[in-house]
Enzyme design. Structure first.
Site, short mmCIF file in Angstrom:
data_model
loop_
_atom_site.label_atom_id
_atom_site.label_comp_id
_atom_site.label_asym_id
_atom_site.label_seq_id
_atom_site.Cartn_x
_atom_site.Cartn_y
_atom_site.Cartn_z
N VAL A 35 -69.21 -2.56 67.99
CA VAL A 35 -67.91 -2.82 68.18
C VAL A 35 -67.76 -2.50 69.78
CG1 VAL A 35 -65.56 -2.16 67.77
CG2 VAL A 35 -67.30 -1.86 66.14
N CYS A 36 -67.08 -3.44 70.46
CA CYS A 36 -67.02 -3.15 71.95
C CYS A 36 -66.07 -1.98 72.28
CB CYS A 36 -66.54 -4.54 72.30
SG CYS A 36 -66.20 -4.27 74.29
N PHE A 37 -65.12 -1.79 71.76
CA PHE A 37 -64.28 -0.79 72.03
C PHE A 37 -64.58 0.44 71.56
CE2 PHE A 37 -61.88 -4.51 73.56
CZ PHE A 37 -61.17 -3.93 74.58
N LYS B 23 -60.36 3.42 75.83
CA LYS B 23 -60.55 2.39 76.63
C LYS B 23 -59.37 1.44 76.26
CE LYS B 23 -64.33 -0.90 76.37
NZ LYS B 23 -65.92 -1.19 75.89
#
Length: 276
Positions: free
Chosen positions: A147-149, A163
């Protein structure tokens, strides 16, 4: 003052969005166009994955299909992003641009100054994240989730320690392509639903952790911010931080044909999207 092109594409398909970013990189590398700032959205809402990610291992593809989401592999690295309530930006500029640092990390900081200024234009107290412990630096080398975030990287934008914008970069043909997502709203359950977890316990841990790690613009303001307000704030942010003049750019029919051919050959193909 140097003139760059500015392109606001609005809502486009996932395959077209990635093809256009690559086409802009190609044209800039050939000297056909100046550097470009581009904003865009996604129709349908889309899960994009990083170039190096393993789609079938990391992503719950059944959930992606069941929810009618688009799916595309980016040419850039990084982790998966659910593009729904957001504005996406891309910056295309040659590596040899005056005062552009050779270091990937420092170039990332220079290009992200426009995003930082955009948040300030919206009245938000955003700042750059700098991993300040060995544990945080280790997490960047071996991320614990797809997951990017899940966590900020070097020089990504945070508000109140969380973020709020995630970005990724690639360098090809002597040109930097950096693009990223500026979150307006975050649907946590939808985000969690499209990833594979090793167990329900692991998913629950991420469910508890995510609100502490990620935040969206509209959860921090009294009056909801629109996409149009974001476009103005971040366009002006890039112009100020890079000290450039932005000239509106419209694709010609010939350029559109180039993008559509690249889309059909690459980004609309399972061979590209599921190759890892």
């Amino acid at each position: 003052m140097t003139t760059w092109y500015f392109l606001n594409s609005g809502k486009c398909s996932p395959s077209f969005n990635m093809a256009l970013d690559e086409a802009l990189l190609d044209w800039h590398s050939e000297g056909l166009i100046p550097p470009v700032i581009r904003f865009y959205e996604w129709e349908p809402a889309t899960l994009s994955i990083g170039y190096f990610q393993q789609a079938k291992k990391d992503i719950n593809l059944d959930a992606v299909r069941e929810q009618g989401l688009g799916f595309v592999r980016r040419p850039t690295g990084g982790r998966a992003v659910l593009h729904e309530h957001e504005l996406t930006y891309s910056v295309i500029v040659t590596e040899s641009y005056p005062d552009m640092p050779e270091s990937v990390t420092e170039a990332y900081r220079v290009l992200s100054e426009g995003i930082l200024q955009g948040f300030h234009n919206l009245g938000m107290d955003a700042y750059f994240s700098v991993p300040d412990t060995e544990e945080k630096r280790a997490d960047l080398k071996s991320p614990k989730s797809a997951v990017c975030f899940d966590a900020p990287s070097w020089y990504e934008l945070v508000v109140e320690g969380k973020k709020i914008a995630g970005s990724a970069q690639t360098r090809q043909k002597g040109v930097i392509l950096q693009h990223g997502a500026i979150l307006l709203d975050l649907d946590q359950e939808k985000l969690l639903s499209v990833f594979n977890f090793s167990s329900e316990e692991a998913k629950d841990r991420m469910r508890r952790k995510l609100p502490e790690k990620a935040v969206a613009i509209n959860s921090l303001v009294d009056e909801p911010v629109t996409v149009e307000q974001c476009v103005t704030a971040f366009r002006d942010g890039f112009a100020k931080s890079l000290q450039i003049e932005l000239k509106p750019f419209t694709l010609s029919e010939e350029q559109l044909e180039y993008v559509r051919a690249l889309e059909e050959k690459k980004y609309a193909c399972d061979e590209w999207n599921f190759k890892k």
